[in-house]
Design an enzyme around this catalytic site. Structure first.
Site, PDB file in Angstrom:
ATOM      1  N   GLU A  44       0.840  -1.208   0.000  1.00  9.42           N
ATOM      2  CA  GLU A  44       0.000   0.000   0.000  1.00  9.42           C
ATOM      3  C   GLU A  44       0.867   1.247   0.000  1.00  9.42           C
ATOM      4  OE1 GLU A  44      -3.116   0.040  -1.144  1.00  9.42           O
ATOM      5  OE2 GLU A  44      -3.725  -1.292   0.490  1.00  9.42           O
ATOM      6  N   ALA A 133     -15.941   3.477  -1.203  1.00  6.75           N
ATOM      7  CA  ALA A 133     -15.584   2.403  -0.269  1.00  6.75           C
ATOM      8  C   ALA A 133     -14.126   1.986  -0.430  1.00  6.75           C
ATOM      9  CB  ALA A 133     -16.502   1.201  -0.493  1.00  6.75           C
ATOM     10  N   GLY A 134     -13.397   2.688  -1.292  1.00 11.41           N
ATOM     11  CA  GLY A 134     -11.993   2.344  -1.506  1.00 11.41           C
ATOM     12  C   GLY A 134     -11.833   1.140  -2.426  1.00 11.41           C
ATOM     13  N   LEU A 135     -12.803   0.909  -3.302  1.00  8.85           N
ATOM     14  CA  LEU A 135     -12.742  -0.249  -4.200  1.00  8.85           C
ATOM     15  C   LEU A 135     -12.521   0.185  -5.660  1.00  8.85           C
ATOM     16  CD1 LEU A 135     -15.590  -2.386  -2.586  1.00  8.85           C
ATOM     17  CD2 LEU A 135     -13.126  -2.518  -2.198  1.00  8.85           C
ATOM     18  N   SER A 136     -12.067   1.412  -5.831  1.00  5.09           N
ATOM     19  CA  SER A 136     -11.669   1.923  -7.153  1.00  5.09           C
ATOM     20  C   SER A 136     -12.797   2.016  -8.163  1.00  5.09           C
ATOM     21  CB  SER A 136     -10.549   1.058  -7.758  1.00  5.09           C
ATOM     22  OG  SER A 136      -9.356   1.414  -7.194  1.00  5.09           O
ATOM     23  N   SER A 138     -13.682   4.681  -9.422  1.00  4.81           N
ATOM     24  CA  SER A 138     -13.247   5.646 -10.444  1.00  4.81           C
ATOM     25  C   SER A 138     -12.403   4.950 -11.508  1.00  4.81           C
ATOM     26  CB  SER A 138     -12.513   6.831  -9.813  1.00  4.81           C
ATOM     27  OG  SER A 138     -11.362   6.393  -9.144  1.00  4.81           O
ATOM     28  N   ASP A 182      -4.402   0.874  -9.422  1.00  3.88           N
ATOM     29  CA  ASP A 182      -5.831   0.617  -9.610  1.00  3.88           C
ATOM     30  C   ASP A 182      -6.160   0.424 -11.086  1.00  3.88           C
ATOM     31  OD1 ASP A 182      -5.735   1.212  -6.953  1.00  3.88           O
ATOM     32  OD2 ASP A 182      -6.744   3.145  -7.118  1.00  3.88           O
ATOM     33  N   TYR A 231      -3.700  12.307   0.665  1.00  3.76           N
ATOM     34  CA  TYR A 231      -2.982  11.436  -0.267  1.00  3.76           C
ATOM     35  C   TYR A 231      -1.814  12.199  -0.909  1.00  3.76           C
ATOM     36  CZ  TYR A 231      -2.268   8.082  -4.066  1.00  3.76           C
ATOM     37  OH  TYR A 231      -1.722   7.166  -4.930  1.00  3.76           O
TER      38      TYR A 231
HETATM   39  C1  GLA Z   1      -5.182   4.747  -4.189  1.00  2.00           C
HETATM   40  C2  GLA Z   1      -4.389   5.098  -5.453  1.00  2.00           C
HETATM   41  C3  GLA Z   1      -3.376   4.011  -5.796  1.00  2.00           C
HETATM   42  C4  GLA Z   1      -2.509   3.645  -4.594  1.00  2.00           C
HETATM   43  C5  GLA Z   1      -3.370   3.412  -3.351  1.00  2.00           C
HETATM   44  C6  GLA Z   1      -2.538   3.214  -2.101  1.00  2.00           C
HETATM   45  O1  GLA Z   1      -5.976   3.628  -4.410  1.00  2.00           O
HETATM   46  O2  GLA Z   1      -5.264   5.275  -6.534  1.00  2.00           O
HETATM   47  O3  GLA Z   1      -2.586   4.416  -6.881  1.00  2.00           O
HETATM   48  O4  GLA Z   1      -1.530   4.620  -4.365  1.00  2.00           O
HETATM   49  O5  GLA Z   1      -4.283   4.476  -3.117  1.00  2.00           O
HETATM   50  O6  GLA Z   1      -1.798   2.040  -2.194  1.00  2.00           O
END
Ligand code: GLA
Length: 394
Positions: A44, A133-136, A138, A182, A231
């Site tokens: 991560e 939810a942090g599951l991408s 986008s 992602d 971030y």
């Molecule tokens: C987000 C970013 C990724 C990565 C993660 C952390 O999901 O889009 O590129 O940096 O955070 O690992």
């Protein structure tokens, strides 16, 4: 009987077709680009430091029904937001503030910028992938858009190029200076596996998820926004640390090139923040490689150690956890069927991920969800996920 995930997928594809018909009329040339979400098992905040990551694509999707249209504009309708946006070519500036259509417009702009201007196109977007939810979600919208654009012009599909253009769209249009993880996993994942990626070379190794394990996503219900600054601050601190570390070893290009001994030598030149962020990255990247090996050799104890160490490091050194994520991880780890758990994705809320023994997964989901809800007054959402292929036309 159709397996649950397959019938959920078919229902989503059907609904994309239905929404398309409702918005743009009945047409014969409609296809659907289906892009999965992702969960990162470990590694991560290492991608933008040139290190290793171990994500997989999950069986929760964004589906875009699409067909060519007259003119030079891309019309996109998003069911979740009940809105239709018209993106004129050349693409104007982003709407900003994380507006959903920026992810579509950004990808359209990047293809145009690279000399592949898209044709007129109508898009209907539906999803069963949760947002925030942090599951991408986008990255899934970006890659589904990229896949649709490529298919509509009969160009060859290049997953790496699509991932890079989508990442650039996220930088320029969503204002998030993300790494490549992602977009790359949504573009290039393979069913049944996690993908170990060397984010410097983009070399990939597909690591089977053992059949006796399940990957569970535990959404804390705490919303997160990457554009809010945490971030970018972390990324800035890593880049500042690299400038200083280079004075000690001119060969250093990214934190990927740094080891513990070099970090100790440079300790007094780094401020506390730069030192802690670097400590995390320097240890986390090898953890992703180790975890891939542990999954391949069935070394469950090693997996547990690595996942838990990763969480503590993200909490204490990278400082991207929150009380709800810490609680979720400790509840998960206390369950006897759990191999290990940690926060996943950028942090600052969102989800944790757990590896759980197949025979314990139902009990795990029932008990952890209600314990978390009882202790926080929030509502957790637990998703038992299957590793699936990356974006495809269906
Ligand atoms: C987000 C970013 C990724 C990565 C993660 C952390 O999901 O889009 O590129 O940096 O955070 O690992």
């Amino acid at each position: 009987m159709m397996p649950v995930d397959q019938s959920r997928r078919s229902a989503l594809v059907d609904s994309a077709h239905a929404v398309f018909r409702g918005e743009f009329g009945d047409r014969t040339d409609v296809a659907v680009a289906l892009a999965p979400g992702r969960v990162n098992l470990i590694g991560e905040h290492t991608d933008y430091n040139g290190g290793f990551v171990l994500p997989m694509a999950i069986d929760r999707y964004v589906a875009i029904a699409f067909a060519r249209s007259e003119g030079r504009r891309v019309r996109a309708h998003a069911v979740r937001f009940g809105e239709t946006d018209s993106i004129e070519l050349p693409v104007p500036k982003p709407v900003g503030a994380g507006h959903w259509s920026d992810y579509v417009a950004g990808v359209v702009a990047m293809y145009a910028r690279a000399g592949d201007p898209p044709p007129g196109l109508d898009l209907a977007i539906v999803a069963d992938l949760p947002v925030g939810a942090g599951l991408s979600s986008s990255a899934a919208v970006e890659l589904a858009t990229a896949r649709a654009l490529t298919a509509a012009t009969d160009r060859a599909w290049d997953p790496i190029e699509a991932a890079q253009r989508s990442r650039d769209a996220e930088h320029d249009f969503a204002g998030v200076p993300c790494g490549i993880m992602d977009q790359l996993v949504v573009a290039a994942a393979r069913e049944g596996t996690a993908m170990l990626v060397d984010c410097r070379t983009l070399d990939r190794r597909y690591v089977p998820i053992p059949a006796e394990l399940r990957v569970v996503v535990l959404d804390t219900g705490v919303g997160r926004s990457l554009a809010a600054g945490g971030y970018a601050d972390r990324r800035g601190a890593c880049e500042a640390a690299v400038q200083i570390l280079r004075r000690h070893d001119p060969g250093v290009v990214a934190l990927r090139d740094v080891d513990g001994a070099l970090l100790d030598r440079a300790r007094h030149d780094l401020d506390d923040e730069e030192f802690m962020r670097s400590q995390h990255v320097v240890a986390e990247s090898p953890r992703a490689v180790d975890c891939a090996r542990a999954l391949e050799t069935g070394d469950v104890e090693r997996c547990r150690r690595l996942l838990v160490d990763s969480h503590w490091s993200l909490r204490d050194l990278y400082q991207v956890s929150c009380p709800e994520l810490d609680l979720m991880v400790s509840l998960a780890c206390a369950h006897e069927g759990c191999i290990g758990a940690r926060l996943t994705g950028a942090g600052f809320g969102g989800s944790a991920v757990a590896l759980v023994r197949l025979d314990a997964v139902d009990d795990f989901v029932a008990r952890i969800g209600s314990a978390y809800d009882g202790m926080t007054g929030r509502r957790a959402a637990l998703h038992v996920c299957r590793p699936v292929d990356g974006v495809a036309i269906v």
